[in-house]
Design a protein around this motif. Structure first.
Motif, PDB file in Angstrom:
ATOM      1  N   GLU A   1     -75.334 -36.973 -29.360  1.00 52.85           N
ATOM      2  CA  GLU A   1     -76.751 -36.946 -29.717  1.00 52.85           C
ATOM      3  C   GLU A   1     -76.827 -37.116 -31.220  1.00 52.85           C
ATOM      4  OE1 GLU A   1     -80.799 -34.206 -29.351  1.00 52.85           O
ATOM      5  OE2 GLU A   1     -79.024 -33.730 -28.152  1.00 52.85           O
ATOM      6  N   LEU A   2     -77.425 -38.244 -31.665  1.00 57.96           N
ATOM      7  CA  LEU A   2     -77.465 -38.605 -33.076  1.00 57.96           C
ATOM      8  C   LEU A   2     -78.877 -38.953 -33.474  1.00 57.96           C
ATOM      9  CD1 LEU A   2     -74.400 -41.045 -33.074  1.00 57.96           C
ATOM     10  CD2 LEU A   2     -74.393 -38.686 -33.913  1.00 57.96           C
ATOM     11  N   ASP A   3     -79.184 -38.827 -34.779  1.00 53.52           N
ATOM     12  CA  ASP A   3     -80.471 -39.328 -35.252  1.00 53.52           C
ATOM     13  C   ASP A   3     -80.413 -40.844 -35.318  1.00 53.52           C
ATOM     14  OD1 ASP A   3     -79.023 -39.963 -37.515  1.00 53.52           O
ATOM     15  OD2 ASP A   3     -79.926 -38.429 -38.781  1.00 53.52           O
ATOM     16  N   SER A   4     -81.559 -41.480 -35.506  1.00 56.59           N
ATOM     17  CA  SER A   4     -81.611 -42.932 -35.440  1.00 56.59           C
ATOM     18  C   SER A   4     -80.868 -43.598 -36.588  1.00 56.59           C
ATOM     19  CB  SER A   4     -83.071 -43.399 -35.437  1.00 56.59           C
ATOM     20  OG  SER A   4     -83.734 -42.977 -36.629  1.00 56.59           O
ATOM     21  N   ASP A   5     -80.608 -42.867 -37.665  1.00 59.82           N
ATOM     22  CA  ASP A   5     -79.814 -43.420 -38.772  1.00 59.82           C
ATOM     23  C   ASP A   5     -78.319 -43.281 -38.532  1.00 59.82           C
ATOM     24  OD1 ASP A   5     -81.949 -44.245 -40.288  1.00 59.82           O
ATOM     25  OD2 ASP A   5     -82.204 -42.297 -41.250  1.00 59.82           O
ATOM     26  N   LEU A   6     -77.920 -42.606 -37.446  1.00 60.60           N
ATOM     27  CA  LEU A   6     -76.517 -42.380 -37.102  1.00 60.60           C
ATOM     28  C   LEU A   6     -75.804 -41.556 -38.166  1.00 60.60           C
ATOM     29  CD1 LEU A   6     -75.560 -45.982 -35.875  1.00 60.60           C
ATOM     30  CD2 LEU A   6     -76.618 -44.113 -34.596  1.00 60.60           C
TER      31      LEU A   6
ATOM     32  N   GLU B   1     -90.083 -39.025 -30.015  1.00 54.75           N
ATOM     33  CA  GLU B   1     -90.633 -37.756 -30.500  1.00 54.75           C
ATOM     34  C   GLU B   1     -89.721 -37.105 -31.525  1.00 54.75           C
ATOM     35  OE1 GLU B   1     -92.163 -33.467 -28.693  1.00 54.75           O
ATOM     36  OE2 GLU B   1     -91.530 -35.077 -27.352  1.00 54.75           O
ATOM     37  N   THR B   2     -88.424 -37.147 -31.286  1.00 53.79           N
ATOM     38  CA  THR B   2     -87.457 -36.531 -32.216  1.00 53.79           C
ATOM     39  C   THR B   2     -86.727 -37.575 -33.059  1.00 53.79           C
ATOM     40  OG1 THR B   2     -85.750 -36.581 -30.496  1.00 53.79           O
ATOM     41  CG2 THR B   2     -87.097 -34.575 -30.674  1.00 53.79           C
ATOM     42  N   ASP B   3     -87.054 -38.854 -32.850  1.00 49.75           N
ATOM     43  CA  ASP B   3     -86.388 -39.957 -33.562  1.00 49.75           C
ATOM     44  C   ASP B   3     -84.871 -39.815 -33.454  1.00 49.75           C
ATOM     45  OD1 ASP B   3     -86.187 -42.266 -35.039  1.00 49.75           O
ATOM     46  OD2 ASP B   3     -86.191 -41.221 -36.968  1.00 49.75           O
ATOM     47  N   SER B   4     -84.381 -39.663 -32.217  1.00 52.72           N
ATOM     48  CA  SER B   4     -82.954 -39.433 -31.992  1.00 52.72           C
ATOM     49  C   SER B   4     -82.451 -40.306 -30.857  1.00 52.72           C
ATOM     50  CB  SER B   4     -82.691 -37.961 -31.674  1.00 52.72           C
ATOM     51  OG  SER B   4     -83.346 -37.582 -30.480  1.00 52.72           O
ATOM     52  N   LEU B   5     -81.110 -40.377 -30.791  1.00 53.34           N
ATOM     53  CA  LEU B   5     -80.436 -41.145 -29.758  1.00 53.34           C
ATOM     54  C   LEU B   5     -79.603 -40.218 -28.898  1.00 53.34           C
ATOM     55  CD1 LEU B   5     -79.110 -44.125 -31.920  1.00 53.34           C
ATOM     56  CD2 LEU B   5     -81.079 -44.173 -30.386  1.00 53.34           C
ATOM     57  N   ILE B   6     -79.751 -40.325 -27.581  1.00 56.87           N
ATOM     58  CA  ILE B   6     -78.888 -39.615 -26.641  1.00 56.87           C
ATOM     59  C   ILE B   6     -77.978 -40.667 -26.023  1.00 56.87           C
ATOM     60  CG2 ILE B   6     -78.783 -38.231 -24.550  1.00 56.87           C
ATOM     61  CD1 ILE B   6     -81.584 -37.204 -25.215  1.00 56.87           C
ATOM     62  N   ILE B   7     -76.663 -40.499 -26.238  1.00 55.38           N
ATOM     63  CA  ILE B   7     -75.707 -41.525 -25.842  1.00 55.38           C
ATOM     64  C   ILE B   7     -74.764 -40.937 -24.803  1.00 55.38           C
ATOM     65  CG2 ILE B   7     -74.016 -43.192 -26.687  1.00 55.38           C
ATOM     66  CD1 ILE B   7     -75.163 -42.797 -29.483  1.00 55.38           C
ATOM     67  N   GLU B   8     -74.569 -41.684 -23.731  1.00 53.86           N
ATOM     68  CA  GLU B   8     -73.675 -41.248 -22.669  1.00 53.86           C
ATOM     69  C   GLU B   8     -72.485 -42.200 -22.604  1.00 53.86           C
ATOM     70  OE1 GLU B   8     -75.779 -40.516 -18.992  1.00 53.86           O
ATOM     71  OE2 GLU B   8     -77.631 -40.133 -20.111  1.00 53.86           O
ATOM     72  N   GLY B   9     -71.323 -41.616 -22.430  1.00 54.74           N
ATOM     73  CA  GLY B   9     -70.094 -42.370 -22.559  1.00 54.74           C
ATOM     74  C   GLY B   9     -69.534 -42.929 -21.282  1.00 54.74           C
ATOM     75  N   PRO B  10     -68.363 -43.547 -21.463  1.00 57.65           N
ATOM     76  CA  PRO B  10     -67.528 -43.499 -22.671  1.00 57.65           C
ATOM     77  C   PRO B  10     -68.172 -44.229 -23.861  1.00 57.65           C
ATOM     78  CG  PRO B  10     -66.612 -45.062 -21.103  1.00 57.65           C
ATOM     79  CD  PRO B  10     -67.721 -44.352 -20.387  1.00 57.65           C
ATOM     80  N   ILE B  11     -67.972 -43.630 -25.052  1.00 52.78           N
ATOM     81  CA  ILE B  11     -68.635 -44.103 -26.265  1.00 52.78           C
ATOM     82  C   ILE B  11     -67.571 -44.556 -27.265  1.00 52.78           C
ATOM     83  CG2 ILE B  11     -70.161 -43.482 -28.184  1.00 52.78           C
ATOM     84  CD1 ILE B  11     -71.195 -41.183 -26.393  1.00 52.78           C
TER      85      ILE B  11
ATOM     86  N   VAL C   1     -62.746 -30.865 -29.711  1.00 48.43           N
ATOM     87  CA  VAL C   1     -63.663 -30.487 -28.637  1.00 48.43           C
ATOM     88  C   VAL C   1     -65.067 -30.966 -28.966  1.00 48.43           C
ATOM     89  CG1 VAL C   1     -64.704 -28.548 -27.419  1.00 48.43           C
ATOM     90  CG2 VAL C   1     -62.265 -28.510 -27.983  1.00 48.43           C
ATOM     91  N   GLN C   2     -65.435 -30.834 -30.247  1.00 45.72           N
ATOM     92  CA  GLN C   2     -66.777 -31.241 -30.673  1.00 45.72           C
ATOM     93  C   GLN C   2     -66.700 -31.830 -32.068  1.00 45.72           C
ATOM     94  OE1 GLN C   2     -70.564 -28.877 -29.876  1.00 45.72           O
ATOM     95  NE2 GLN C   2     -70.327 -28.507 -32.071  1.00 45.72           N
ATOM     96  N   LEU C   3     -67.502 -32.873 -32.285  1.00 46.56           N
ATOM     97  CA  LEU C   3     -67.534 -33.545 -33.577  1.00 46.56           C
ATOM     98  C   LEU C   3     -68.973 -33.585 -34.053  1.00 46.56           C
ATOM     99  CD1 LEU C   3     -65.668 -36.809 -34.508  1.00 46.56           C
ATOM    100  CD2 LEU C   3     -68.113 -36.629 -34.954  1.00 46.56           C
ATOM    101  N   ALA C   4     -69.204 -33.186 -35.306  1.00 50.17           N
ATOM    102  CA  ALA C   4     -70.552 -33.169 -35.874  1.00 50.17           C
ATOM    103  C   ALA C   4     -70.609 -34.093 -37.078  1.00 50.17           C
ATOM    104  CB  ALA C   4     -70.941 -31.748 -36.287  1.00 50.17           C
ATOM    105  N   ARG C   5     -71.658 -34.966 -37.076  1.00 57.86           N
ATOM    106  CA  ARG C   5     -71.896 -35.850 -38.216  1.00 57.86           C
ATOM    107  C   ARG C   5     -72.972 -35.232 -39.094  1.00 57.86           C
ATOM    108  NH1 ARG C   5     -69.336 -39.884 -40.278  1.00 57.86           N
ATOM    109  NH2 ARG C   5     -71.166 -41.242 -40.452  1.00 57.86           N
ATOM    110  N   VAL C   6     -72.723 -35.189 -40.423  1.00 56.63           N
ATOM    111  CA  VAL C   6     -73.653 -34.564 -41.359  1.00 56.63           C
ATOM    112  C   VAL C   6     -73.894 -35.518 -42.517  1.00 56.63           C
ATOM    113  CG1 VAL C   6     -74.116 -32.583 -42.839  1.00 56.63           C
ATOM    114  CG2 VAL C   6     -72.791 -32.279 -40.731  1.00 56.63           C
TER     115      VAL C   6
END
Length: 708
Positions: free
Chosen positions: A94-99, A68-78, A120-125
């Motif tokens: 939590e990333l989109d399918s294109d990473l 529905e959101t074309d996303s990936l929910i990943i649980e670690g360790p990653i 603490v938090q990392l954001a991919r843009v």
């Protein structure tokens, strides 16, 4: 295994793969222990999950694809690896399918296996930017949960631009052993993958007794992909200096320029400067063009600022070509003396030189090899005064035939015959003929009889007596001795027909040489050698200096020895002994090098000789070396001691520490007073470099390990 393979093949039909194919990258691949597709069209892969998409590989405990959101929910360790230089470790993501976009919690990013960024938090843009919140950056090894890095940078926020290969920090604090040292509101640093980054390089501190304590802060400016400029302000209580370095690489060569501009209290009313440059170019067809130039504003500038220890500067341009059968060298040299007892106007200053040699293999008749040579040379003085302003030009041609034979008894014989023609033109010197020439025929036979022996334990020995008889005819032209004022007998010219370094003087008449060479090589690898030789001539040549070893009809005895073992020890010596047992000249060098030690010592003894402008005996020891205490600490030192004057000349000490995240070096150098330098001076230097950035480099074998 069958379940993994089946799922990997079926994944190409999933929405993730279909979405990926729109941008035409490589198809996505997913491998897991178990796979579930839920009624709400969620694909859940769990257990040893490994996903590969467009060069990026992900390892995780669980990955959920939400169509529905074309996303990936990943649980670690990653673990996310881009296949090049970026590795990201995280607890959840939590990333989109294109990473390319998304959030990661409890993340740590490692760049080029060197720089660690924990957040603490990392954001991919947009697949280009990585934003880290409450981040700590270091390249130091951290041991244990309570370990403290040697240095770190803490910031409110950091952004990594993968395309520009830059790191940007907001609200950064530089810490040493977790103690705040410096606050920097905005900071930009290159990441480890960037080889040439614009910005400040690490500073160095320099303290001298003449210029006081100062700091050098270099700023690096890349000028495209093939050129750069480094600007280094050098500031102290006594000087304001701007140092410059320019480099450029071309398709067929490169150039480098180094210089500086100074206003200081040493010469308060003058602008001091220097400029050195060099370059080399491949012109094709084995032609090489090279140049260098050296200029300075005054005699003491280079030594006071430790730019160079030269007391004669040379600038030259040369063209050379070397093939299997030819050799060409054409060069133009300009000298500038900085010595107090020399004047540029009366020194040979402008020197053009041309040499060409070609060899031919003689297939018929006598066989052997024929060498033909042409040469041209001039040395010009600025002065036009008689004798002191003498200018000399010479041109010459030479032909030499060589051959050698080995007889059944083991005797080896070499023969040579030659003819040389030289013409000299002299100006501004009424004591010699303006134009004169010389014709020099020569011939020689050389005999060697090597004896080989296998000693006990697998050792091998060589004993080789050598004898030569030679003749050189003709006479020297009426020309001043400008080029052959220094001569020396050594292993390299023992069998030469003339031991003068240039063609303005030649040895004449009958001469013979007797020599002996002995070499022992043990089965364990060590070897030792001895060479002894002496020259006997029919006439004495007064142009040889008293300490050349060649001033009498019978030369001094030449003794040369060497020793080498498999532990890195090497010793070499050369001594000239006259018939009275006095030493004409002596030199020795010893070195010992292994993984931890690099030591060297040299000794030189030169008796007084007014013909070589040496009024007093010279006897000196020099020492240099370093010792690596352990993986990180290295101490080094050097010293020069004048035995004849019983005083120290120079001494230096260095201490360096290096690990995976820092390199620090402290140096101290002392130059003592002598007859030409009445004021001794000391120089201290301190340089600290942080590893993990593009200017820091890789620590390699210096990396620390944590105790278990």
């Amino acid at each position: 295994m069958l379940r993994r393979l089946t799922f990997a093949l079926c994944l190409a039909l999933t929405p993730l793969a279909l979405h990926a194919q729109e941008a035409e990258p490589d198809p996505a691949l997913l491998v897991a222990d178990t796979v579930v597709v839920t009624p709400d069209e969620r694909l859940i892969a769990e257990g040893n999950v490994e996903a590969l998409y467009d060069g990026t590989r992900i390892w995780a405990r669980r990955i959920t694809y939400v169509s529905e959101t074309d996303s990936l929910i990943i649980e670690g360790p990653i673990r996310i690896d881009d296949g090049e230089s970026v590795v990201i470790l995280a607890d959840a993501a939590e990333l989109d399918s294109d990473l390319e976009n998304g959030l990661l919690g409890g993340a740590r990013m490692v760049l080029d296996q060197q720089l660690q960024l924990a957040a603490v938090q990392l954001a991919r843009v947009e697949g280009r930017y990585t934003q880290l919140s409450k981040v700590t950056v270091t390249s130091c090894q951290i041991c244990g949960p309570k370990g403290v890095p040697l240095w770190s940078i803490r910031a409110r926020r950091a952004i990594h631009d993968e395309e520009a290969q830059q790191l940007y920090f907001d609200g950064a604090t530089f810490r040493v052993l977790d103690v705040p040292v410096m606050y920097i509101p905005r900071l930009r640093l290159p990441d480890p993958t960037l080889e040439r980054a614009r910005g400040f390089l690490f500073p160095s501190i320099r303290t001298t007794t003449e210029l006081g304590s100062g700091i050098k802060l270099p700023y690096f400016i890349p000028l495209g992909d093939h050129a750069d400029l480094t600007v280094t302000p050098y500031l102290s209580q006594e000087t304001r200096t701007l140092e410059l370095r320019y480099r450029q690489a071309f398709v067929n060569g490169d150039i480098e320029l180094n210089g500086a501009l100074t206003r200081d209290t040493v010469l308060p009313d003058e602008t001091r400067a220097y400029l050195f440059g060099e370059g080399v170019f491949d012109l094709g067809n084995r032609y090489d063009l090279s140049f260098n130039f050296e200029v300075t504003s005054d005699e003491s500038y280079l030594s006071e600022y430790d730019y160079s220890g030269k007391d004669r500067l040379d600038s030259e341009v040369s063209l050379s070509r070397t093939t299997r059968n030819t050799n060409l060298l054409a060069e133009l040299v300009h000298y500038n003396t900085l010595r107090d007892n020399e004047l540029n106007s009366t020194q040979p200053t402008i020197i053009p030189d041309l040499r060409y040699e070609r060899r031919y293999q003689m297939a018929n008749g006598l066989g052997g090899e024929l060498r033909l040579g042409l040469l041209g040379h001039s040395h010009i003085r600025y002065s036009e005064s008689d004798v002191r302003g003498r200018d000399v030009s010479r041109a010459g041609a030479e032909a030499t035939w060589l051959n050698q034979w080995t007889f059944g008894t083991g005797l080896q014989m070499a023969a040579q015959a030659g003819l040389a023609l030289d013409q000299f033109s002299t100006g501004d010197d009424t004591t010699v003929t303006d134009v004169d020439n010389s014709v020099t025929p020569s011939a020689a036979l050389t005999f060697r009889y090597p004896f080989l022996r296998s000693a006990g334990g697998g050792a091998r020995q060589l004993l080789e007596p050598v004898a030569q008889i030679g003749w050189v005819g003709g006479r020297d032209a009426d020309v001043a001795n400008d080029e052959s004022t220094r001569q020396e007998l050594d292993e390299g010219n023992l069998l030469s027909l003339s031991r003068f370094p240039a063609e303005d003087r030649r040895e004449r008449g009958l001469a013979s040489v007797l020599g002996l060479r002995f070499l022992h090589k043990a089965a364990s690898g060590w070897e030792a050698g001895l060479a002894v030789g002496r020259v006997y001539r029919s006439t004495q040549n007064d142009d040889f200096t008293a300490t050349s070893g060649l001033d009498n009809a019978a030369s001094d005895w030449l003794f040369a020895t060497h020793f080498r073992n498999t532990d890195g020890l090497y010793i070499q010596s050369r001594t000239l002994w006259d018939e009275q047992g006095e030493v004409s000249k002596s030199a020795a060098r010893g070195a010992w090098a292994n993984d931890r030690i690099d030591l060297g010592a040299s000794f030189i003894l030169l008796p007084a000789d007014t013909d070589e402008d040496r009024d007093e005996k010279v006897a000196e020891w020099t020492f240099d070396g370093s010792y690596r205490f352990n993986r990180h600490w290295t101490v080094s030192g050097d010293a020069q001691y004048d035995i004849a004057d019983n005083r120290a000349v120079e001494a230096g000490l260095g201490l360096a520490y290096r690990n995976e995240c820092i390199e620090a070096a402290f140096t101290a150098d002392r130059t003592f007073a002598d007859s030409s330098n009445l004021d001794p001076f000391t120089t201290y230097g301190l340089t600290v470099t942080l590893k993990g950035f593009s200017t820091g480099g890789d620590a390699g074998s210096y990396s620390r390990t944590c105790k278990q």
